[in-house]
Scaffold this motif. Structure first.
Motif, short mmCIF file in Angstrom:
data_model
loop_
_atom_site.label_atom_id
_atom_site.label_comp_id
_atom_site.label_asym_id
_atom_site.label_seq_id
_atom_site.Cartn_x
_atom_site.Cartn_y
_atom_site.Cartn_z
N ALA A 164 0.83 -1.21 0.00
CA ALA A 164 0.00 0.00 0.00
C ALA A 164 0.86 1.25 0.00
N VAL A 165 1.90 1.27 0.83
CA VAL A 165 2.78 2.43 0.87
C VAL A 165 3.51 2.59 -0.46
N ALA A 166 3.89 1.49 -1.09
CA ALA A 166 4.55 1.57 -2.39
C ALA A 166 3.63 2.18 -3.44
N ARG A 167 2.35 1.81 -3.40
CA ARG A 167 1.39 2.41 -4.34
C ARG A 167 1.24 3.90 -4.09
N ALA A 168 1.16 4.27 -2.82
CA ALA A 168 1.05 5.69 -2.49
C ALA A 168 2.29 6.45 -2.94
N ARG A 169 3.45 5.85 -2.75
CA ARG A 169 4.70 6.51 -3.12
C ARG A 169 4.79 6.71 -4.63
N ALA A 170 4.25 5.77 -5.38
CA ALA A 170 4.30 5.88 -6.84
C ALA A 170 3.45 7.03 -7.35
N ASP A 171 2.34 7.30 -6.67
CA ASP A 171 1.43 8.36 -7.12
C ASP A 171 1.75 9.73 -6.53
N GLN A 172 2.57 9.77 -5.49
CA GLN A 172 2.81 11.03 -4.79
C GLN A 172 3.49 12.11 -5.62
N PRO A 173 4.52 11.80 -6.44
CA PRO A 173 5.18 12.89 -7.18
C PRO A 173 4.23 13.70 -8.08
N GLU A 174 3.31 13.02 -8.73
CA GLU A 174 2.37 13.76 -9.59
C GLU A 174 1.48 14.68 -8.75
N TRP A 175 1.05 14.19 -7.58
CA TRP A 175 0.23 15.02 -6.70
C TRP A 175 1.04 16.21 -6.18
N ALA A 176 2.31 15.99 -5.85
CA ALA A 176 3.16 17.08 -5.38
C ALA A 176 3.31 18.16 -6.44
N GLY A 177 3.25 17.75 -7.71
CA GLY A 177 3.33 18.71 -8.80
C GLY A 177 2.01 19.37 -9.15
N THR A 178 0.94 18.94 -8.51
CA THR A 178 -0.38 19.53 -8.75
C THR A 178 -0.45 20.89 -8.06
N PRO A 179 -0.91 21.93 -8.71
CA PRO A 179 -0.97 23.24 -8.07
C PRO A 179 -1.77 23.22 -6.77
N LEU A 180 -1.35 24.06 -5.83
CA LEU A 180 -2.04 24.14 -4.55
C LEU A 180 -3.52 24.44 -4.71
N ARG A 181 -3.84 25.27 -5.68
CA ARG A 181 -5.26 25.60 -5.89
C ARG A 181 -6.08 24.35 -6.20
N ARG A 182 -5.51 23.46 -7.01
CA ARG A 182 -6.23 22.23 -7.36
C ARG A 182 -6.36 21.33 -6.14
N ARG A 183 -5.30 21.22 -5.36
CA ARG A 183 -5.39 20.41 -4.12
C ARG A 183 -6.46 21.00 -3.21
N GLY A 184 -6.48 22.32 -3.11
CA GLY A 184 -7.48 22.98 -2.28
C GLY A 184 -8.89 22.74 -2.77
N ASP A 185 -9.07 22.66 -4.09
CA ASP A 185 -10.40 22.38 -4.64
C ASP A 185 -10.92 21.03 -4.16
N VAL A 186 -10.02 20.05 -4.05
CA VAL A 186 -10.43 18.72 -3.57
C VAL A 186 -10.90 18.82 -2.12
#
Length: 529
Positions: A62-84
């Motif tokens: 599970a942690v490996a799956r999360a780690r694989a997806d994290q870089p793209e999320w880190a590159g997502t603008p703060l505004r988009r994260r805030g929208d979620v």
């Protein structure tokens, strides 16, 4: 499957859908597959639901799956994260009755106390969606050589944050720490408490509906000794809420990996009633602070120190207000105090009260279980004559029990409040808020509430919340509540000339040293840095 306490709208199909969010290898069979975990409902001790459990290998995956997806999320603008987060906020308020039902079913708490979790989590989501940009903004500082060295400090995500939360506040503690971790650009792996897994799984489904990418928030479930340990061993930062004993183990295990941890642990929280206090208001506030959530919260009041000149009046008012509380199990707002959550918690409360009475403490109100209401009910209890050496004096009860003590001077009250090794929350009641404020800074506690029991500090999301001493490390809420999930990175840009002598050789180095020494002396005279 149906039980008397099960909310009518909760179907087997819905439980199956929520359970699908548990991160595990469903194809595993035989001895390598963890047995499902089934909690019992506090209202009637009937089984709730069989929730799939994870193995340590499931946690690692599970942690490996999360780690694989994290870089793209880190590159997502703060505004988009805030929208979620804001979409989640709106959905949570819209469907709050569902999660309030689940919280009550799994914990037995009164509906108002379950609703408080919704209000708090909505406030956290809204706050970090709006303020993360400020909290995480790059910070420009003076460089080594003014004018030539440009320096800024930036915040970068830790990576995968592990969140281990307890059963007493499954939404607030289970989700409130996840939101800022996600907002900071991390992925999260949460361990759902076995007693309250459905609340977290329902919330995970809601976050997906709000737009959170699938892999970013992994849920694992199962015994803490196995699943929690595997989680600490796999993530890049640990956020733990629970007992001091378990917190020590978590901190030690994380430290061996040089992984950071924030820990909110136990408390034996004091409340002081000064001579000038409004006695009626203080008694009403004490009842709320001591008995909310049936006393099962880390910041609830267990020790009450009352000035001797108002002791009798306060005691009478407190006993009256305590006896007026309505106990019951109901999926509406008709009762004040709900059930304890487990048989173990009931046994602990009974042991503390019965032990104190056996050693000649006096019960002023409550003091008995109420099986006529439900199997785990215990009356809100006020004790007098409690002395050091009694378990109820020295240990955290974590139930609807408080002890009354008299004092003669403010300095004595501060000393009494600082007894013991905990330092989580405290309360002072006084008409002189300035003097109460001077007392507050002398009390060893992460939060001190003046003319409120506990909620004022805990509900002020812009201010940090956490403990001192054996009550923990770090803070949730406010700036630290999101910055702790990041690393500070310094980026320095050198302009025009590199630092150091322009060319090798003794004479060039000596000239560079003399010139730099002169610059240092000049900066000193000019008052620069």
């Amino acid at each position: 499957m149906a039980t008397s306490s099960r909310p009518a709208w909760v179907t087997d199909e819905l439980i199956t859908q929520w359970s699908a969010w548990v991160s595990r290898d469903a194809s595993r069979r035989g001895p390598d597959r963890a047995e499902p975990v089934t909690a019992v409902a506090p209202f009637d001790l009937a089984p709730i639901a069989a929730v799939p459990a994870c193995t340590p290998e499931d946690v690692t995956a599970a942690v490996a799956r999360a780690r694989a997806d994290q870089p793209e999320w880190a590159g997502t603008p703060l505004r988009r994260r805030g929208d979620v987060l804001l979409a989640f906020h709106d959905l949570l308020l819209e469907r709050q009755d569902q999660v309030i039902d689940l919280i009550q079913w799994e914990t037995g708490k009164a509906r108002y106390h379950a609703w408080q979790e919704v209000a708090q989590v909505a406030a956290i989501a809204r706050h970090y969606a709006r303020h993360a940009r400020h909290y995480l903004a790059p910070h420009h500082v003076r460089g080594m050589v003014p004018g030539l060295t440009k320096v800024k400090e930036v915040r970068v995500p830790k990576g995968v944050v592990g969140v281990i939360s307890p059963w007493n506040y499954p939404l607030y503690l289970g989700v409130g720490d996840v939101l800022p971790a996600l907002m900071a650009g991390n992925a999260v792996a949460s361990k759902a408490d076995s007693q309250t897994a459905l609340t977290m799984l329902w919330t995970r489904a809601l976050m997906a509906e709000a737009g959170l990418p699938t892999g970013l928030w992994q849920i694992v479930a199962g015994p803490g000794a196995e699943v929690g340990t595997a989680l600490v061993d796999a993530v890049d930062f640990v956020c733990f809420t629970g007992s001091t004993a378990t917190g020590r183990t978590v901190a030690e295990r994380a430290a061996r990996r040089l992984v950071g941890a924030s820990l909110e642990l136990g408390g034996k929280n004091p409340l002081i009633v000064r001579e000038d206090a409004d006695v009626a208001a203080a008694a009403a506030g004490t009842v709320v602070a001591a008995f909310a959530n049936t006393g099962q919260m880390c910041i609830h009041i267990e020790r009450v120190y009352v000035h001797e000149k108002v002791y009798d009046a306060f005691r009478a008012e407190l006993v009256r207000a305590t006896r007026a509380l309505r106990l019951g199990q109901s999926y509406d707002y008709s009762v004040d105090i709900g059930s304890l959550t487990s048989a173990a918690q009931l046994a602990a409360v009974e042991a503390h009260v019965d032990g104190a009475v056996a050693e000649r403490a006096t019960v002023l109100a409550g003091g008995r279980a109420r099986p006529d209401i439900g199997p785990l009910f215990y009356e809100p209890t006020v004790l007098e004559g409690v002395t050091p050496g009694m378990a109820v004096c020295d240990e955290e009860t974590f139930g609807p029990v408080l002890s009354l003590y008299a004092y003669g001077a403010d300095s004595e009250a501060v000393g009494l409040a600082n007894q013991g090794t905990y330092g989580l929350s405290a309360s002072i009641w006084s008409r002189d808020s300035r003097e109460a404020g001077r007392m507050a800074v002398r009390i060893r506690a992460g939060s001190v509430n003046i003319n409120d029991g506990a909620a004022a500090a805990a509900g002020s999301i812009e201010a940090g919340m956490g403990g001192m001493g054996e009550s923990g490390l770090g803070r949730r809420h406010g700036a630290e509540g999101i910055r702790k999930y990041t690393e500070s990175q310094t980026i320095a840009t050198q302009r025009l000339l590199p630092l150091g002598p322009p060319k090798p050789g003794q004479s060039a180095v000596e000239r560079f040293v003399r010139r730099t020494n002169g610059q240092l002396a000049l900066l000193r005279r000019l008052g620069v840095r």
